[in-house]
Scaffold this motif. Structure first.
Motif, mmCIF file in Angstrom:
data_model
loop_
_atom_site.group_PDB
_atom_site.id
_atom_site.type_symbol
_atom_site.label_atom_id
_atom_site.label_comp_id
_atom_site.label_asym_id
_atom_site.label_seq_id
_atom_site.Cartn_x
_atom_site.Cartn_y
_atom_site.Cartn_z
ATOM 1 N N SER A 205 6.490 13.028 26.275
ATOM 2 C CA SER A 205 6.347 14.164 26.028
ATOM 3 C C SER A 205 6.641 14.480 27.406
ATOM 4 O O SER A 205 7.072 15.930 27.245
ATOM 5 N N SER A 206 7.906 14.134 28.419
ATOM 6 C CA SER A 206 8.853 14.872 29.200
ATOM 7 C C SER A 206 9.774 15.604 28.880
ATOM 8 O O SER A 206 10.545 16.088 28.993
ATOM 9 N N THR A 207 10.469 15.379 27.572
ATOM 10 C CA THR A 207 11.033 15.833 26.663
ATOM 11 C C THR A 207 10.888 16.515 25.585
ATOM 12 O O THR A 207 10.510 17.450 25.355
ATOM 13 N N PHE A 208 10.751 15.554 23.935
ATOM 14 C CA PHE A 208 10.580 16.916 22.727
ATOM 15 C C PHE A 208 8.786 17.278 23.025
ATOM 16 O O PHE A 208 8.899 18.213 22.260
ATOM 17 N N ILE A 209 8.342 16.430 23.349
ATOM 18 C CA ILE A 209 6.839 17.168 23.078
ATOM 19 C C ILE A 209 6.421 18.055 23.626
ATOM 20 O O ILE A 209 5.733 19.230 23.728
ATOM 21 N N PHE A 210 6.855 18.735 24.911
ATOM 22 C CA PHE A 210 6.647 19.808 25.874
ATOM 23 C C PHE A 210 7.186 20.630 25.160
ATOM 24 O O PHE A 210 6.519 21.756 25.100
ATOM 25 N N VAL A 211 8.514 20.817 24.663
ATOM 26 C CA VAL A 211 9.182 21.852 24.043
ATOM 27 C C VAL A 211 8.458 22.794 23.173
ATOM 28 O O VAL A 211 7.712 23.739 23.068
ATOM 29 N N ILE A 377 9.720 27.786 9.820
ATOM 30 C CA ILE A 377 10.139 27.941 8.491
ATOM 31 C C ILE A 377 11.994 27.760 9.437
ATOM 32 O O ILE A 377 12.808 25.831 8.899
ATOM 33 N N LEU A 378 12.078 28.219 10.565
ATOM 34 C CA LEU A 378 13.110 28.054 11.047
ATOM 35 C C LEU A 378 13.332 26.370 11.837
ATOM 36 O O LEU A 378 14.094 26.292 11.744
ATOM 37 N N ILE A 379 12.718 26.324 11.944
ATOM 38 C CA ILE A 379 12.819 24.926 13.529
ATOM 39 C C ILE A 379 12.516 24.127 11.777
ATOM 40 O O ILE A 379 13.112 22.915 12.456
ATOM 41 N N ILE A 380 11.771 24.146 10.988
ATOM 42 C CA ILE A 380 12.109 22.933 10.338
ATOM 43 C C ILE A 380 13.299 23.108 9.801
ATOM 44 O O ILE A 380 14.228 21.923 9.526
ATOM 45 N N VAL A 381 13.972 24.174 9.196
ATOM 46 C CA VAL A 381 15.498 24.096 8.743
ATOM 47 C C VAL A 381 15.858 22.987 9.958
ATOM 48 O O VAL A 381 16.858 22.453 9.502
ATOM 49 N N LEU A 382 16.525 23.606 10.892
ATOM 50 C CA LEU A 382 17.038 23.162 12.312
ATOM 51 C C LEU A 382 17.674 21.872 12.415
ATOM 52 O O LEU A 382 18.221 21.394 12.445
ATOM 53 N N MET A 383 15.856 21.609 11.490
ATOM 54 C CA MET A 383 15.785 20.102 12.276
ATOM 55 C C MET A 383 16.512 19.044 11.258
ATOM 56 O O MET A 383 16.468 18.000 11.243
ATOM 57 N N ALA A 392 16.089 22.486 18.868
ATOM 58 C CA ALA A 392 14.702 23.456 17.755
ATOM 59 C C ALA A 392 14.455 23.952 18.087
ATOM 60 O O ALA A 392 13.871 25.168 17.482
ATOM 61 N N ALA A 393 13.666 23.164 19.065
ATOM 62 C CA ALA A 393 12.321 23.938 19.517
ATOM 63 C C ALA A 393 12.657 24.918 20.215
ATOM 64 O O ALA A 393 11.711 26.092 20.448
#
Length: 669
Positions: A205-211, A377-383, A392-393
């Motif tokens: 939560s404090s890293t990935f989810i929040f962004v 689309i960008l965020i999916i491609v980046l990940m 990416a977020a």
């Protein structure tokens, strides 16, 4: 074109923002917040902005040591939950009572405690001072109260029961008994280790989810939510029973940015449900379509209601985000295909049309705005190309700002950007409470070995039968998932229910030696059933919210939702029995065949349940089709061949009968 747009708006008027908010407050605890004015409004605004800026700083420059990062995140969340969420649902929402100021101050103390005492606490190696002991107990109490307010009673009750289990371990029945934990031990475990409140759930939560919540807030500011509705109408509006298919398409898209089934229902359903009712769908069915589709949004990669990031951490074994998103793709496709098929046959049965030319939006204008999907689309491609998830977020947030500049209606000014940062932080509050409470549950399971005890008991109760064990795990996941948000839902079910499947499929095997595909199939199984608790009566929050828009009976809407989402009750079994669906260690030919047979099976089951194909079906025909569908879905070559043959025979009979004009015609709506 203006006249066409006016006609559409007149016939399919969307619920007002006030009505949408009222529904959210009724069925979604995370939306039941205060609306204070004066200086307190700006204090809260500034505090939430500071929350987002802290998270952005750590996302860009790197996170602090685990305990500091997580407690600051927790402190921000608890503080603003007590300032924004009333103790009672019907309490005044224009004033903050004195006791909530006290709780907010205590939350600040808890949130800053590790930062102020980091070196001492690290060197103490679990040896608590008296003040530490009381701070740990205070953290537990604050988390439970915050979860009750911002998430709801179910997860709070479960967390309290687990704490009681940890404390009264010696008084438990033999198969659940353990030596018990003292208050000092619980305080240490929950707040001074990374196995409890400060464990994996709040770490994610404090890293990935929040962004990603920030990314979603910026997408909303650029008008993507409404664009999903417009694009869905443009693509599916003219099809048979078009409005229902619009709801499915729109909800699948909304699921890429929404972390809540109820919020998804209210956002897209306020537009699609009135449209379905206008064109002949019954109230309960219209609400059920939206509820089932919106719930499916939580199963939709790439984000899966933020559960994708939790899966990476909980499964471990070096599994990447890309592997999780890839594994979720075919099951999500089958889920939405199943609902699409059911609504199609229902529309054929009722003789419902699609939207007329006058009711359709200007397709050219809609497709000209396709650039609004660029950030997604960008965020999916980046990940997929290996860019770190948080980065990416962040790139996605920047893309939202840049994309918004192409149109004056979506251009974001400084105030819009600040509002998006505040909205993202506000959305995160419920996630903070849910993941902290889930951490309590995980901590107890890890400390007491409850997961293994329950797993062994379930397998014994099922007599070692694979299907019966899966059935019991399904019931457990449905119960545990009722009323819990997606993140907490997955944490709870994966901690308590998933070990039973692993114990069944790989008995007495160390976790690191169990094949990865087996571990993933167990986690996906419990995740699916935990999520569809939102449309499974008696606690079917998404269905109840949809009935609030449609005016239909909530229970009937829930029953119809569960019927439409029949795929969700079948797919998890397929995942365990035929892991090729997860696209792990399989050939392309296997993937194609399993997907093809599953889709054909869903067509047969859908026709059998609705009772209509090319014409109305007799009961015997319905039973045969459902049996053929199940045979094609069951992962075994002989059953696939038998199912396909029976399906082909029934298809020919239906087609010939329809060409000759035999059989009942579609019934009038």
């Amino acid at each position: 074109m203006a006249d066409k747009k006016d006609v559409k708006d007149e016939q399919f008027e969307q619920l007002s923002e006030a009505d949408q908010q009222a529904l959210l407050e009724k069925y979604d605890a995370e939306s039941n917040t205060r609306k204070v004015g004066g200086i307190f409004r700006w204090i809260i605004y500034g505090g939430l902005l500071a929350f987002s800026l802290f998270q952005l700083y750590t996302a860009i420059f790197g996170v602090f040591p685990a305990q500091i990062q997580r407690t600051i995140h927790l402190g921000f969340g608890l503080t603003f939950i007590f300032l924004l969420f009333p103790a009672r649902r019907k309490a005044r929402k224009d004033k903050i009572p004195f006791y909530d100021f006290i709780l907010a101050i205590l939350a600040i103390v808890v949130g800053s405690y590790w930062t102020l005492n980091y070196e001492r606490l690290v060197k103490s190696i679990g040896q608590l001072e008296t003040l530490d002991f009381y701070i740990g107990l205070l953290a537990i109490v604050l988390v439970l109260e915050a979860a009750r307010r911002a998430v709801g009673l179910p997860i709070t009750i479960i967390a309290v029961l687990f704490l009681a289990y940890a404390y009264f371990g010696q008084q438990m029945p033999a198969f659940l008994a353990h030596r018990g934990q003292s208050l000092e031990s619980l305080s240490n475990l929950m707040f001074f280790s990374t196995d409890g409140i400060l464990g994996t759930p709040i770490s994610v939560s404090s890293t990935f989810i929040f962004v990603f919540l920030l990314f979603g807030a910026f997408l909303v500011k650029t008008g993507v939510g409404q664009y999903f509705n417009d694009l869905a109408v443009a693509l599916a509006g003219k099809l048979t029973g078009g409005p229902a298919k619009v709801a499915i398409f729109s909800s699948a898209l909304q699921g890429t940015i929404s972390g809540s089934s109820v919020a998804n229902v209210v956002t897209s359903g306020s537009y699609t449900i009135p449209m379905m009712k206008k064109l002949g769908y019954k109230k309960e069915f219209a609400g059920a379509v939206e509820a089932a589709a919106s719930t499916g949004g939580q199963l939709m990669p790439p984000i899966m209601g933020a559960a994708a990031f939790l899966m990476v951490e909980f499964i471990g074994r070096g599994v990447t985000y890309w592997e999780i998103a890839k594994a979720a793709a075919i099951p999500a496709l089958l889920y939405f295909v199943g609902i699409w098929i059911m609504t199609h046959f229902e529309a054929k049965r009722l003789g419902l049309r699609g939207l007329s030319d006058e009711e359709m939006p200007d397709r050219t204008a809609v497709f000209k705005k396709i650039y609004l999907l660029t950030p997604i689309i960008l965020i999916i491609v980046l990940m997929l190309t290996g860019v770190p998830v948080m980065h990416a977020a962040l790139y996605g947030v920047v893309a939202c700002i840049l994309v918004g500049m192409f149109n004056k209606d979506t251009r974001l000014g400084v105030r819009d950007i600040l509002d998006a940062l505040v909205d993202g932080a506000r959305t995160a509050l419920g996630v903070v409470a849910a993941t902290a409470a889930a951490g309590i549950i995980v901590g107890v399971v890890v400390k007491t070995g409850l997961g293994l005890s329950l797993a062994t008991s379930l397998v014994k109760l099922a007599g070692g039968s694979v299907l019966f064990t899966l059935f019991l795990v399904m019931i457990a996941s449905l119960v545990l998932g009722m009323g819990a948000p997606t993140t907490a839902n997955y944490v709870i079910t994966s901690t308590i229910a998933a070990p039973a499947i692993l114990q069944l499929l790989a008995p007495n095997t160390p976790m690191d030696l169990i094949p990865l595909v087996t571990v993933m199939s167990a986690h996906f199984f419990v995740f699916y059933f935990g999520i569809i608790a939102d449309i499974t009566p008696p606690v079917a929050l998404a269905a109840f919210a949809a009935s609030g828009i449609s005016g239909g009976d909530p229970i009937k809407t829930g029953v119809n939702s569960a019927k439409l989402a029949i795929a969700a009750f079948i797919i998890p079994y397929m995942i365990v029995l035929q892991p090729a669906l997860l696209m792990v260690d399989v050939t392309l030919l296997q993937i194609v065949w399993v997907t093809f047979s599953a889709i054909i099976g869903m067509i047969a089951i859908g026709a059998g349940i609705i009772g209509f194909w090319y014409r109305k079906l007799m009961w015997l025909e319905r039973i045969i089709l459902i049996g053929a569908g199940l045979a094609m879905i069951y992962p075994e070559s002989v059953s696939d061949i038998v199912g396909v043959i029976v399906f082909a025979i029934m298809l020919v009979i239906q087609f010939i009968g329809n060409r000759k004009g035999n059989g009942p015609k579609p019934v009038a709506s």
